[in-house]
Design an enzyme around this catalytic site. Sequence first.
Site, PDB file in Angstrom:
ATOM      1  CB  CYS A  70       3.718 -11.145   3.190  1.00  0.00           C
ATOM      2  SG  CYS A  70       2.769 -10.168   2.009  1.00  0.00           S
ATOM      3  CB  ALA A  71       4.617  -6.438   3.683  1.00  0.00           C
TER       4      ALA A  71
END
Length: 189
Positions: free
Chosen positions: A110-111
């Site tokens: 994800c991030a």
Amino acid sequence: MLKKAIVFLADGLEEVEAITPIDYLRRAGVEVTTVSIGSGEQVMGSHKIPIAADTTLEKLHVQGKDAAADWDAVVLPGGGVGSENLAASPGVGGFLKEMAGAGKLVCAICAAPAVVLAPLGLLQGRRFTCYPGMEDRVRGAQWSGDRVVIDGLFITSRGAGTAGEFARGIIGKLVGQAEADKLAESVLL
């Protein structure tokens, strides 16, 4: 030989991106230790689901178990706030650099690839993926739209919907593709 993975947990993490790899790795026979980077073992996910870690980063340090030699892989769940919290931890940053330098598996979803790994220079010259739109924060690396990208000992993935595939990629590198395929079949992945 038993493989050992450490999963760092920070307030604001994306719960699915933490729990799925923890669960699947344990099903595949990997010894997983969950580590809160905060002062206590409880971490609050981005969707207000509390998660109890096995220990804290501070306790791990006191026990002398915070060296790359103690682990085969490190896993970083994403979530915007969770990734920012991981990135703000000097202990996490130092550990990640040590793991990469020791040739250990570094995994982020994800991030986390853009927010945690890239500022440390760990994605430099590598292929990677991350949550859509976060790739603009990364310089000196080649972004891919693939759901999971494996570049040597670095595994990155896009988000909550790819958490199972992410875990499968980690298992494939840690204990072999046959075990990864067996796990995937057993959970209908």
